[in-house]
Design an enzyme around this catalytic site. Structure first.
Site, mmCIF file in Angstrom:
data_model
loop_
_atom_site.group_PDB
_atom_site.id
_atom_site.type_symbol
_atom_site.label_atom_id
_atom_site.label_comp_id
_atom_site.label_asym_id
_atom_site.label_seq_id
_atom_site.Cartn_x
_atom_site.Cartn_y
_atom_site.Cartn_z
ATOM 1 C CE LYS A 104 39.822 54.229 49.947
ATOM 2 N NZ LYS A 104 38.611 54.186 49.353
ATOM 3 C CG ASP A 153 41.199 37.370 38.693
ATOM 4 O OD1 ASP A 153 42.102 37.532 38.667
ATOM 5 O OD2 ASP A 153 41.035 36.742 40.003
ATOM 6 C CG ASP A 180 36.232 53.354 46.596
ATOM 7 O OD1 ASP A 180 36.951 54.165 45.576
ATOM 8 O OD2 ASP A 180 35.493 54.132 47.282
ATOM 9 C CE1 TYR A 193 49.715 41.422 45.715
ATOM 10 C CE2 TYR A 193 50.625 39.774 44.779
ATOM 11 C CZ TYR A 193 50.247 40.095 45.576
ATOM 12 O OH TYR A 193 48.285 40.214 44.509
HETATM 13 C C1 IPM Z 1 47.891 37.135 39.623
HETATM 14 C C2 IPM Z 1 47.638 35.745 40.549
HETATM 15 C C3 IPM Z 1 49.229 35.839 41.874
HETATM 16 C C4 IPM Z 1 49.116 37.298 42.061
HETATM 17 C C5 IPM Z 1 49.448 35.161 43.310
HETATM 18 C C6 IPM Z 1 48.800 33.499 42.440
HETATM 19 C C7 IPM Z 1 50.414 35.031 43.916
HETATM 20 O O1 IPM Z 1 46.999 35.566 41.197
HETATM 21 O O2 IPM Z 1 48.899 36.486 38.992
HETATM 22 O O3 IPM Z 1 47.269 37.860 39.512
HETATM 23 O O4 IPM Z 1 48.429 37.815 42.662
HETATM 24 O O5 IPM Z 1 50.033 37.870 41.381
HETATM 25 MG MG MG Z 2 45.223 37.176 40.414
#
Ligand code: IPM
Ligand code: MG
Length: 357
Positions: free
Chosen positions: A191, A251, A223, A142
């Site tokens: 990984k 997620d 994975d 990031y």
């Molecule tokens: C999260 C979100 C953010 C991230 C995005 C909106 C930049 O997906 O907080 O998980 O990737 O960190």
């Molecule tokens: Mg996210």
């Protein structure tokens, strides 16, 4: 006691869910004789519209002076075509960086009342789900060097996944401390069969593991971890991982619990204010319609009370209130089941706040 909380509603459903939190905090305030002071600040798309930048200086300054930061969500279609550093998401990444919150705690806990909302088979959920993902938040791909160049027939673009020993050490230590207070199991997800940065994570983790003899350490490729989270989630207690892997796996983990709308997060640094936010995004498709589930944000308040204000009893009160309301059958759209009472964002906030009183 007095606590100053920076409120940053952001975009989409952000404002309507943050509003529910005020109700809950007022109930906590009454019960525990603590005074909360709120200051509302701009971030994301709304900040771009009003000031031209996704993270105005004022927001950074006030956040740094606050005891904790509560964030809604950022982003929306309207700003999707802006260049990367001017997108709403850039504001979110910058505030994390500015506050030095390197450890992002994302618990995935299944409320027994929501078992049937989970996407997993009942036999896999037997005995509950309780996984804590500890995601590195201010490094890795990031924040590594990004670049784009013109070449013949188009462009070339790259992002760099980069970690230093020091960055790995602090997050891995944090994860071990958390594992110690839980079930004493830690899995490093990486990984390392391909990536050099992952090999460094393994070396550093193996070394630190010796300081935490009581915790069982295991290593897993990302994975495989994605697969194992669905196949047998109970094998995990604490997962520690880099920024992007943690984003993706958290997620995924939310689906074990039924809805992305249920899950909170805490982002913590060495000291200074933590950032508390639901893990879901701005959900522009349902924004302003009183449909969003405020529970992820309300559960984030519980984390704030616990980690930033040292008010574990109040945190438990908030969590119990959510549980009671689910017992009574109240459901937002995302977790609606047959025979339950469908409520909107506002009403869900009201009944949870009432359950604390
Ligand atoms: C999260 C979100 C953010 C991230 C995005 C909106 C930049 O997906 O907080 O998980 O990737 O960190
Ligand atoms: Mg996210």
């Amino acid at each position: 006691m007095d606590k100053k909380i920076a409120f940053i509603p952001g975009d989409g459903v952000g404002p309507e869910i943050i509003k529910q939190v005020v109700k809950v905090l007022e109930a906590v305030s009454k019960k525990y004789k603590i005074h909360f002071e709120y200051e509302e600040l701009l971030i994301g798309g709304i900040a771009i519209d009003q000031t031209g930048e996704p993270l105005p200086k004022k927001t950074i300054e006030i956040c740094k002076e606050s005891d904790a930061v509560l964030l809604g969500a950022v982003g929306g279609w309207k700003w999707d075509n802006l260049p990367g550093d001017l997108r709403p998401e850039a504001g979110l990444l910058s505030i994390r960086k500015e506050l030095g919150v390197f450890a992002n705690l994302r618990p995935a806990i299944l409320f027994p009342q929501l078992k049937s909302a989970s996407f997993l088979r009942e036999d896999i959920l037997e005995g509950g789900i309780d996984v804590m993902i500890v995601r590195e938040l201010i490094g890795g791909i990031y924040f590594g060097e990004k670049k784009r160049e013109n070449i013949e027939n188009g462009h070339k673009a790259w992002d760099t996944m980069v970690y230093s020993t020091y960055e790995i050490e602090r997050i891995v230590r944090k994860a071990y401390e958390i594992a110690r207070k839980r079930d004493n199991r830690l899995t490093l997800v990486d990984k390392a069969n391909v990536l050099e940065s992952s090999r460094l994570w393994r070396e550093v983790t193996a070394k630190i593991s010796q300081e935490y003899g009581g915790v069982r350490t295991s290593y897993m490729y990302v994975d495989n971890a994605a697969m194992q989270l669905i196949r047998n989630p109970k094998q995990f207690d604490v997962i520690v991982t880099g920024n992007m892997f943690g984003d993706i796996l958290s997620d995924e983990a939310s689906m074990l619990t039924g809805s992305l709308g249920m899950l909170p997060s805490a982002s913590l640094g060495e000291d200074g204010p933590g950032i508390y936010e639901p893990i879901h995004g701005s959900a522009p498709d349902i924004a302003g319609q009183d449909k969003a589930n405020p529970i992820g944000t309300i559960m984030s308040i519980a984390m704030m009370l616990r980690y930033s204000f040292d008010m574990a009893d109040a945190a438990i009160d908030v969590e119990d209130a959510v549980s009671k309301v689910l017992d009574k059958g109240y459901r937002t759209l995302d977790i609606m089941q047959n025979g339950m009472t469908l409520v909107g964002t506002e009403k869900m906030g009201d009944v949870i706040a009432d359950a604390i009183n």
